[in-house]
Design an enzyme around this catalytic site. Structure first.
Site, mmCIF file in Angstrom:
data_model
loop_
_atom_site.group_PDB
_atom_site.id
_atom_site.type_symbol
_atom_site.label_atom_id
_atom_site.label_comp_id
_atom_site.label_asym_id
_atom_site.label_seq_id
_atom_site.Cartn_x
_atom_site.Cartn_y
_atom_site.Cartn_z
ATOM 1 N N CYS A 1 16.228 57.941 -0.687
ATOM 2 C CA CYS A 1 15.639 56.613 -0.885
ATOM 3 C C CYS A 1 16.259 55.589 0.047
ATOM 4 C CB CYS A 1 15.851 56.169 -2.323
ATOM 5 S SG CYS A 1 17.597 56.069 -2.778
ATOM 6 N N LYS B 1 18.711 52.799 -1.581
ATOM 7 C CA LYS B 1 18.249 51.491 -2.021
ATOM 8 C C LYS B 1 18.629 51.216 -3.470
ATOM 9 C CE LYS B 1 14.189 51.210 1.007
ATOM 10 N NZ LYS B 1 12.713 51.152 1.040
ATOM 11 N N ASP C 1 6.714 38.649 1.175
ATOM 12 C CA ASP C 1 5.871 39.677 1.783
ATOM 13 C C ASP C 1 6.776 40.688 2.458
ATOM 14 O OD1 ASP C 1 3.642 41.037 3.022
ATOM 15 O OD2 ASP C 1 2.510 39.166 2.786
ATOM 16 N N ASP D 1 26.228 39.670 11.618
ATOM 17 C CA ASP D 1 27.533 40.269 11.349
ATOM 18 C C ASP D 1 27.495 40.921 9.975
ATOM 19 O OD1 ASP D 1 30.174 41.052 11.725
ATOM 20 O OD2 ASP D 1 30.786 39.088 12.487
ATOM 21 N N ASP E 1 29.008 31.352 14.380
ATOM 22 C CA ASP E 1 28.448 31.696 15.688
ATOM 23 C C ASP E 1 27.389 30.693 16.112
ATOM 24 O OD1 ASP E 1 30.001 33.908 16.189
ATOM 25 O OD2 ASP E 1 28.603 35.309 15.263
ATOM 26 N N GLY F 1 15.880 39.850 2.793
ATOM 27 C CA GLY F 1 17.013 40.737 2.939
ATOM 28 C C GLY F 1 16.756 42.112 2.391
ATOM 29 N N HIS F 2 17.837 42.849 2.195
ATOM 30 C CA HIS F 2 17.752 44.230 1.767
ATOM 31 C C HIS F 2 19.036 44.578 1.022
ATOM 32 C CE1 HIS F 2 16.374 48.388 1.940
ATOM 33 N NE2 HIS F 2 17.591 48.749 2.325
ATOM 34 N N ASP G 1 33.986 30.569 18.301
ATOM 35 C CA ASP G 1 34.701 30.697 17.024
ATOM 36 C C ASP G 1 35.708 31.832 17.162
ATOM 37 O OD1 ASP G 1 32.569 32.588 17.080
ATOM 38 O OD2 ASP G 1 32.743 32.864 14.913
#
Length: 770
Positions: free
Chosen positions: A418, A421, A465, A483, A506, A556-557, A644
């Site tokens: 999977c 996930k 979506d 990052d 950054d 995101g994930h 930075d």
């Protein structure tokens, strides 16, 4: 793939008192697989009551008399949440904190100690110094000592209100410390006058008659003015520095300080918790140390009263409750029988007199001698060594073979089919707790849609979506950065804030304003409830940090893995004319650093349980401070180049700027701002695993050999996480720029060097030190 036991239960400790310190050490020796430990405390250094009087007298230093909860938490594999509990929601099984999101628990243990009793005496709250909280007392005491040290010769006086054992011991040890200070200053001990006010007929009520008589004699011999059977009715100011103590009898005494050492009370939030309490508001517990009303809540130490065995609020009882509390917490989690505990009726009580002697009593017997003080010192040091010398709990950990805790089916094998996930239910529930209600989540997926909806986000929070869609204003450049790293702190809420600071830096370094953020999070293997809790705290931290910049998290994930990790892909916008490439600095300009160095060495030490908790907490305070305001200040002072300071260390990132601009730099080594504790850990040889690679940047130093043996030289190569900005401004504006940075919340901002003309065939960076 075989993985660690998934998290199925949360055991939360509120307060870092003596009992909990012992319990945490025992959990480090005997962990329970599947149980996540969390400690919530507002003090990373918890004072040990047995040594506190002699810390006041100067016999013990701060570290000797305080338990550092950070290395202890590391040893126990316990999350450390630096915060103050303000309520317990028993119905929903949550601890409500002052600054963190609510913390869920399956089992709760409370050991917060007592708090200052509400003082009804007029002026006492404003003009007297309470004995608790201890950090406030120590701060006030240090201020008084400094005032005496720098004052002109003359009379000094202080008063103590409360003649119980605590007030008596505090008075004797304060007197001894001030006597020693007067000796050092070449002044007479007769300059010092001490008053002790007590309602009773005798001091040290609660101790046997011979102890009370002996203490009275010592007070008279040492010139302490005893005001017995006197009830203080008011504390009044006299000018800027003096205090006036008024008693109901008409007695009036003026002095420099008033210390208030009367009976303490339970924390106010206990009364509203729904947990059973005694008549004084302390938590009422059974012989098993379980709440009399809620069996999944335990309590110990001064905050608790044993229903069948009431005892005085004394450290000796808190220490003795450690082993039975540990046993019963484990037994409850394993669904095994709990064992009752009955504290001893008589116990050895030792009162430090501050002069190298001690008065010990047990039952009707009393002893006084220097040998008793030496014995107590041995006992106290042995106890404190438990929290600084930890055994190696590697492959031979006693936990091997321990039964696992299982509240719900949780696989010990996880497939990668999977993509590792996290289920959509975890996301939906975490977002709901964040008060985010997307109309839908991608079917079968786990996209995140969190943050403030703005006009430039076309597809995001309002209509999730397959991907977010963002409008880019005409004439703007888009700056991209990404990052990702594993958690370097065990508090997901704080870790989320650190990652936001690190990643947005950054954009600021390029002169851009953040526009949107995407996240990818790895959650430790756990049940759905536990993963939801972790994700909720992680996203709460991200959300808090992003709110300061009005930047939305648009997607995101999430994945599962062995440990918590978080990454951000950030987009920012900038006018082409305002872009700040590394190569923009010019000869003659000043080099300014906004933040102290040292996170690499400090967190390397933290991993080895060799960093003091206050060092790490101070570092974290810098690591979560946004850089947006710093860039505003640089803009106002004509910034020409910026970067930075992160993984390559100061020298590595400075070298990138130097090579891009084809200039040289004189670097002021002694001016470099350092985090508290960084020099200490560097001198112990505790450095980040990236440090050896960063040492390659030494090729850019023209005079490295002359400084390589200096203790501060390694800081040049120390990799930073969520470090500061390094920028150049015209030299004539540097002083004002640094002053404004410090005024705007960057107290360590410093000019660390000057840009020089390029020198062909020579290393471009020269160290200067004085």
């Amino acid at each position: 793939m075989q993985v660690a036991t998934p998290i199925v239960k949360d055991l939360v400790f509120v307060g870092g008192g003596h009992t909990h310190a012992i319990v945490l050490r025992k959990f480090g020796m005997n962990p329970l697989p599947g149980v996540r430990l969390t400690l919530i405390t507002n003090l990373v250094d918890t004072p040990y009551s047995g040594m506190l009087p002699c810390h006041i007298s100067g016999l013990y230093d701060f570290d000797e008399s305080h338990i550092d909860l950070r290395p202890l938490s590391r040893f126990a594999n316990c999350q450390l949440l630096m915060d103050r509990a303000v309520a317990i929601d028993v119905a929903n099984q949550q601890v409500i904190c002052a600054h963190h999101p609510p913390v869920a628990f399956d089992v709760l243990s409370i050991d917060t100690g007592s708090t200052p009793a509400t003082v009804a005496v007029p002026g006492a709250q404003e003009y007297a110094i309470p004995a608790k909280p201890v950090p406030d007392l120590l701060k006030a005491w240090a201020g008084f000592l400094e005032e005496v040290q720098h004052s002109a010769p003359g009379p000094i006086s202080f008063a103590v209100v409360g003649g119980g054992v605590g007030g008596v011991e505090l008075t004797l040890n304060m007197q001894m410390r001030l006597w020693h200070l007067l000796d050092e200053l070449g002044r007479s001990r007769d300059d010092l006058t001490i008053h002790l006010f007590h309602r009773g007929e005798e001091i040290a009520n609660g101790r046997n008659r011979s102890t009370r008589k002996l203490l009275h004699r010592r007070f008279v011999e040492r010139g302490v003015q005893l005001h017995l059977q006197e009830s203080v009715c008011a504390i009044e100011p006299v000018g800027d520095d003096q205090r006036r103590v008024r008693c109901e009898s008409g007695l009036v005494v003026e002095c420099d300080r008033v210390f208030w050492v009367t009976n303490a009370s339970s924390p106010g939030w206990i009364q509203g918790s729904g947990l059973a309490t005694d008549d004084d508001g302390f938590l009422l517990v059974k012989d098993t140390l379980q709440s009399c009303s809620h069996p999944h809540v335990f309590a110990a130490g001064d905050v608790a009263t044993m229903q069948n065995h009431p005892r005085p609020k004394a450290g000796v009882f808190a220490v003795r409750q450690g082993p039975p509390l540990f046993h019963n917490l484990q037994a409850y989690l394993k669904r095994e029988p709990l064992q009752p505990f009955a504290p001893q009726k008589q116990y050895l009580n030792i009162i430090d007199t501050g002069d190298g002697s001690a008065i010990a009593s047990r039952g009707p017997f009393t002893f006084e001698s220097k040998l008793m003080r030496a014995w107590k010192n041995r006992i106290d040091r042995k106890f404190m060594s438990l929290f600084s010398a930890f055994p190696d709990m590697g492959a031979e950990s006693p936990s091997r073979g321990q039964p696992e805790i299982a509240a719900a089916p949780a696989p010990s094998m996880y497939c990668a089919g999977c993509g590792s996930k996290v289920g959509s239910d975890v996301l939906r529930r975490a977002l709901a707790r964040l008060a985010i209600s997307p109309t839908s989540l991608k079917k079968g997926g786990n996209n995140l849609t969190v943050g403030s909806q703005t006009d430039h986000v076309l597809v995001g929070l309002a209509s999730p979506d397959d991907a977010a869609v963002v409008r880019v204003p005409p004439g703007k450049l888009m700056v991209h950065t990404v990052d990702f790293f594993n958690a370097l702190v065990d508090d997901p809420f704080v870790f989320g804030q650190i990652v936001v600071k690190h990643c947005l830096n950054d954009l600021y370094a390029m002169g851009a304003e953040p526009q949107t953020v995407l996240a990818i999070a790895t959650l430790p293997h756990a049940t759905t409830d536990k993963q939801t809790e972790t994700l909720f705290h992680l996203l709460s931290g991200v959300q808090k940090a992003l709110m300061a910049t009005q930047t939305p998290l648009v997607g995101g994930h999430t994945t599962e893995g062995e440990q918590l990790a978080l990454g951000l892909a950030c987009n920012g916008l900038v006018e082409e004319s305002a872009l700040l490439p590394k190569g923009g600095m010019q000869p003659g300009e000043a080099l300014i650093l906004t933040q102290p160095l040292g996170t690499g060495t400090l967190f390397a030490a933290d991993m080895q349980k060799k960093a003091k908790g206050r060092w790490i907490e101070n570092a974290i305070a810098h690591m979560i401070q946004p850089s947006a305001t710093a860039m505003q200040v640089f803009r106002q002072h004509g910034v020409t180049a910026c970067t930075d300071v992160t993984g390559f260390g100061l020298l590595g990132h400075l070298l990138e700027m130097v090579e891009a601009a084809q200039v040289a730099v004189s670097l002021e080594l002694t001016n470099l701002p350092l985090l508290e504790g960084a020099m200490n850990t560097l001198q112990q040889g505790l450095v980040s695993s990236l440090q050896p690679q960063n040492l390659q940047a030494a090729r850019a130093l023209a005079n490295a050999a002359a400084y390589a043996q200096r203790p501060d030289y390694p800081i040049l190569f120390d990799p930073q996480t969520a470090g500061g900005l390094l920028a150049t401004v015209p030299s004539d504006r540097a002083t004002d720029c640094v002053a404004q940075l410090r005024d705007r919340g960057y107290p360590a901002a410093t000019r660390i060097g000057t840009v020089q003309p390029f020198r062909a065939a020579q290393p471009p960076i020269t160290i200067e030190a004085w």
